[in-house]
Design a protein around this motif. Structure first.
Motif, PDB file in Angstrom:
ATOM      1  N   ALA A   1       0.836  -1.198   0.000  1.00  0.00           N
ATOM      2  CA  ALA A   1       0.000   0.000   0.000  1.00  0.00           C
ATOM      3  C   ALA A   1       0.871   1.248   0.000  1.00  0.00           C
ATOM      4  N   THR A   2       0.328   2.334  -0.575  1.00  0.00           N
ATOM      5  CA  THR A   2       0.985   3.632  -0.535  1.00  0.00           C
ATOM      6  C   THR A   2      -0.031   4.685  -0.102  1.00  0.00           C
TER       7      THR A   2
ATOM      8  N   LEU B   1      -5.216   9.691   0.005  1.00  0.00           N
ATOM      9  CA  LEU B   1      -5.415   8.650  -0.999  1.00  0.00           C
ATOM     10  C   LEU B   1      -4.628   7.420  -0.573  1.00  0.00           C
TER      11      LEU B   1
ATOM     12  N   THR C   1      -3.605   3.758  -1.864  1.00  0.00           N
ATOM     13  CA  THR C   1      -3.561   2.852  -3.010  1.00  0.00           C
ATOM     14  C   THR C   1      -3.131   1.484  -2.514  1.00  0.00           C
ATOM     15  N   GLU C   2      -3.946   0.473  -2.818  1.00  0.00           N
ATOM     16  CA  GLU C   2      -3.705  -0.881  -2.330  1.00  0.00           C
ATOM     17  C   GLU C   2      -3.485  -1.833  -3.497  1.00  0.00           C
TER      18      GLU C   2
ATOM     19  N   VAL D   1      -5.560  -3.420  -8.230  1.00  0.00           N
ATOM     20  CA  VAL D   1      -5.198  -2.152  -7.619  1.00  0.00           C
ATOM     21  C   VAL D   1      -6.485  -1.429  -7.236  1.00  0.00           C
ATOM     22  N   TRP D   2      -6.536  -0.976  -5.995  1.00  0.00           N
ATOM     23  CA  TRP D   2      -7.684  -0.241  -5.488  1.00  0.00           C
ATOM     24  C   TRP D   2      -7.199   1.085  -4.930  1.00  0.00           C
ATOM     25  N   GLN D   3      -7.992   2.147  -5.140  1.00  0.00           N
ATOM     26  CA  GLN D   3      -7.660   3.435  -4.556  1.00  0.00           C
ATOM     27  C   GLN D   3      -8.788   3.864  -3.632  1.00  0.00           C
TER      28      GLN D   3
ATOM     29  N   GLN E   1     -11.950   0.311  -7.758  1.00  0.00           N
ATOM     30  CA  GLN E   1     -10.945  -0.536  -8.397  1.00  0.00           C
ATOM     31  C   GLN E   1     -10.367   0.198  -9.591  1.00  0.00           C
ATOM     32  N   MET E   2      -9.036   0.171  -9.708  1.00  0.00           N
ATOM     33  CA  MET E   2      -8.326   0.822 -10.801  1.00  0.00           C
ATOM     34  C   MET E   2      -8.002  -0.221 -11.864  1.00  0.00           C
TER      35      MET E   2
END
Length: 95
Positions: free
Chosen positions: A49-50, A59, A61-62, A69-71, A88-89
């Motif tokens: 994660a970030t 934000l 980001t996982e 990738v999920w934000q 979901q990205m």
């Protein structure tokens, strides 16, 4: 001033709010007498994660163990307002 620290614990992201102001910074924000790592939501199979801050939002980001990738967007407050709203990205390319 506030900053946020994240960890991945058992597949979920938790965020700690840290107060950078005051006489003894940095001071973790507590819930009562206990330091409060808040689960922010999203998938339950997170690998990495970030965090980033944009305007009044945090934000998250996982990246999941299956490559999704999920934000998440959270209201940037002290302590953090959770749960975050996740979207979901697109799946990143395999390189």
């Amino acid at each position: 001033m506030t900053k946020y620290v994240s960890v991945v614990c058992s597949g979920q992201v938790r965020v700690l709010s840290v107060n950078e102001a005051g006489p003894n910074p940095p001071t973790p924000v507590a819930n009562g007498s206990n330091v409060f790592w808040q689960p922010v939501g999203g998938p339950t199979n997170v690998f990495d994660a970030t965090l980033s801050v944009f305007d009044a939002s945090l934000l998250v980001t996982e990246l999941t163990s299956t490559g999704e990738v999920w934000q998440g967007v959270c209201t940037s407050t002290l302590p953090l307002t959770v749960p975050c709203t996740f979207t979901q990205m697109p799946t990143p390319p395999n390189t």
